[in-house]
Design an enzyme around this catalytic site. Structure first.
Site, mmCIF file in Angstrom:
data_model
loop_
_atom_site.group_PDB
_atom_site.id
_atom_site.type_symbol
_atom_site.label_atom_id
_atom_site.label_comp_id
_atom_site.label_asym_id
_atom_site.label_seq_id
_atom_site.Cartn_x
_atom_site.Cartn_y
_atom_site.Cartn_z
ATOM 1 N N CYS A 1 2.671 -5.836 -18.433
ATOM 2 C CA CYS A 1 1.513 -6.725 -18.512
ATOM 3 C C CYS A 1 0.666 -6.311 -19.706
ATOM 4 C CB CYS A 1 0.678 -6.663 -17.242
ATOM 5 S SG CYS A 1 -0.500 -8.041 -17.106
ATOM 6 N N CYS B 1 -2.893 -6.715 -19.688
ATOM 7 C CA CYS B 1 -4.336 -6.593 -19.405
ATOM 8 C C CYS B 1 -4.894 -5.195 -19.647
ATOM 9 C CB CYS B 1 -4.655 -7.073 -18.003
ATOM 10 S SG CYS B 1 -3.875 -6.130 -16.706
ATOM 11 N N LYS C 1 1.024 -13.454 -6.630
ATOM 12 C CA LYS C 1 -0.072 -12.528 -6.887
ATOM 13 C C LYS C 1 -1.377 -13.312 -6.758
ATOM 14 C CE LYS C 1 -1.832 -9.434 -10.424
ATOM 15 N NZ LYS C 1 -1.620 -8.889 -11.763
ATOM 16 N N ARG D 1 -8.754 -1.830 -11.462
ATOM 17 C CA ARG D 1 -9.287 -2.318 -12.740
ATOM 18 C C ARG D 1 -10.290 -1.340 -13.315
ATOM 19 N NH1 ARG D 1 -9.841 -8.699 -11.327
ATOM 20 N NH2 ARG D 1 -7.597 -9.088 -11.240
ATOM 21 N N GLU E 1 6.046 -20.688 -6.231
ATOM 22 C CA GLU E 1 6.097 -19.644 -7.273
ATOM 23 C C GLU E 1 7.340 -18.763 -7.111
ATOM 24 O OE1 GLU E 1 4.310 -19.071 -9.898
ATOM 25 O OE2 GLU E 1 2.491 -20.259 -9.601
ATOM 26 N N LYS F 1 1.302 -9.719 -3.440
ATOM 27 C CA LYS F 1 0.229 -8.783 -3.769
ATOM 28 C C LYS F 1 -1.114 -9.484 -3.646
ATOM 29 C CE LYS F 1 -1.455 -6.383 -7.778
ATOM 30 N NZ LYS F 1 -1.474 -6.381 -9.185
ATOM 31 N N SER G 1 -4.985 -1.175 -4.608
ATOM 32 C CA SER G 1 -6.004 -0.123 -4.655
ATOM 33 C C SER G 1 -7.125 -0.330 -3.636
ATOM 34 C CB SER G 1 -6.576 -0.040 -6.070
ATOM 35 O OG SER G 1 -7.078 -1.293 -6.486
ATOM 36 N N TYR H 1 -0.328 3.599 -2.516
ATOM 37 C CA TYR H 1 -0.938 4.861 -2.944
ATOM 38 C C TYR H 1 -0.850 5.895 -1.826
ATOM 39 C CZ TYR H 1 -2.674 1.820 -6.618
ATOM 40 O OH TYR H 1 -2.739 0.919 -7.662
HETATM 41 C C1 PBG Z 1 -1.892 -6.029 -13.792
HETATM 42 C C2 PBG Z 1 -1.973 -5.299 -12.507
HETATM 43 C C3 PBG Z 1 -3.087 -5.157 -11.675
HETATM 44 C C4 PBG Z 1 -2.691 -4.386 -10.587
HETATM 45 C C5 PBG Z 1 -1.369 -4.064 -10.798
HETATM 46 N N1 PBG Z 1 -0.930 -4.654 -11.964
HETATM 47 C C6 PBG Z 1 -4.485 -5.561 -11.871
HETATM 48 C C7 PBG Z 1 -4.891 -6.951 -11.969
HETATM 49 O O1 PBG Z 1 -4.183 -7.922 -11.740
HETATM 50 O O2 PBG Z 1 -6.057 -7.056 -12.329
HETATM 51 C C8 PBG Z 1 -3.557 -4.011 -9.428
HETATM 52 C C9 PBG Z 1 -3.059 -2.869 -8.643
HETATM 53 C C10 PBG Z 1 -4.003 -2.344 -7.619
HETATM 54 O O3 PBG Z 1 -5.089 -2.880 -7.367
HETATM 55 O O4 PBG Z 1 -3.632 -1.336 -7.029
HETATM 56 N N2 PBG Z 1 -1.323 -5.237 -14.794
#
Ligand code: PBG
Length: 314
Positions: free
Chosen positions: A109, A111, A185, A195, A223, A238, A264, A302
């Site tokens: 990704c 981001c 997602k 984040r 999707e 997710k 998370s 985690y």
């Molecule tokens: C994007 C990504 C995210 C997470 C995993 N891959 C963040 C998002 O979509 O903002 C979140 C993982 C988590 O919250 O544990 N690269």
């Protein structure tokens, strides 16, 4: 109930949580010299490559078969160029060299690497530019494959991303590398602590244009169907806990392995209540078991190390 007596109860248990179900997330950070604990994720650290290797060894020794890597680069720019060479590729190489039996998955990704925090390249008007984004994602996936990754996991939910990555992997001799797609997602506040940890909070707009509305369920089916058609080998839901119905629907609608990402915010929620002694730590087992019972074949969590330590005694 007669079947609930000790011994018999074990024989009729329908769902079993095992080490083989677990994937542990590891964040590697190019801006630090020592492992740094993430405030909102007690017990979870950002690692240097070296620390990530010892963490990975630790995970493997506990019997957890897989990790998923995320990177924090030393610099960010408009195009996320630091995603192409850097700490994730180095960590894949080192971990596979030192712990070859550990399955290494890498998140694909942009981001974490873009200065604006969006999951792709953005045009003049602030919209995601799909075609240029796809070609960068292809190059990132390829660089992971060249470094020896076992599975690539594109997470941006960009249209056609799975097909584009499959094509470029195949054309470059990586037909054996599977794709785990973040197919369903949701646009969720449960990603907050992550984040913060990777400093990928977007500077403008949000991700509602490419992440799903929490109100929708049929959309998840569409999707997933598209991703499977484009070549996804494993599909992911997710977050996990607030979306157990989605996991169940996907598992019963398709014949492909389903991964659930217990994100998370789910960890932060339980871990803080456990640390305050508001909840007993066996809620970890109950929670992960419920994700498995809903239909997940594998769970990114985690808690992987905690549960692997607890499982022999449950
Ligand atoms: C994007 C990504 C995210 C997470 C995993 N891959 C963040 C998002 O979509 O903002 C979140 C993982 C988590 O919250 O544990 N690269």
């Amino acid at each position: 109930m007669r079947l609930r007596r000790r011994g018999v109860a074990d024989m009729i248990r329908e769902t079993r949580l095992e080490n083989d179900d677990l994937i542990y997330p590891i964040i590697v950070d190019d801006t630090i010299k020592d492992p740094t604990e993430i405030v909102s994720l007690p017990g979870i650290f950002r690692h240097t490559t070296e620390a990530a290797v010892s963490e990975a060894a630790n995970v493997s020794e506990l019997g957890v078969p897989a990790i998923i890597l995320f990177g924090v680069p030393s610099y960010k720019d408009e195009t996320g160029s630091s995603a192409l060479t850097g700490i994730v590729q180095d960590s894949i190489r080192e971990i596979k060299r030192q712990i070859p039996r550990l399955v290494v998955i890498a998140d694909v990704c942009l981001c974490e690497y873009t200065s604006h925090g969006h999951c792709g390249l953005v045009d003049q008007e602030g919209y995601l530019a799909v075609d240029p984004t796809l070609s960068v994602l292809q190059r990132i996936a390829l660089s992971y494959a060249e470094a020896g990754v076992d599975i690539v996991a594109p997470s941006g939910m960009i249209d056609s991303m799975v097909g584009a990555i499959r094509t470029s992997l195949d054309e470059n001799g990586f037909t054996h590398v599977p794709i785990m797609s973040y197919s369903a997602k949701y646009n969720s506040k449960f990603y907050g602590p992550f984040r913060e940890a990777v400093q990928s909070t977007y500077k403008f707009g949000d991700r509602s244009a490419h992440q799903m509305d929490p109100a929708n369920s049929d959309e998840a089916i569409r999707e997933v169907a598209l991703d499977i058609e484009e070549g996804a080998d494993i599909v992911m839901v997710k977050p996990a806990l607030p979306y157990l119905d989605i996991i169940y629907r996907i598992k019963t609608s398709f014949e492909v392995p389903v991964a659930a990402y217990s994100v998370s915010g789910e960890y932060a929620m339980l871990k803080s209540a456990i640390n305050l002694q508001y909840l007993d730590d066996t809620v970890i087992y109950e929670t992960l078991l419920s994700i498995k019972r809903a239909g997940a074949d594998m769970i990114i969590t985690y808690f992987a190390k905690d549960i692997a330590t607890m499982l022999p005694y449950i």
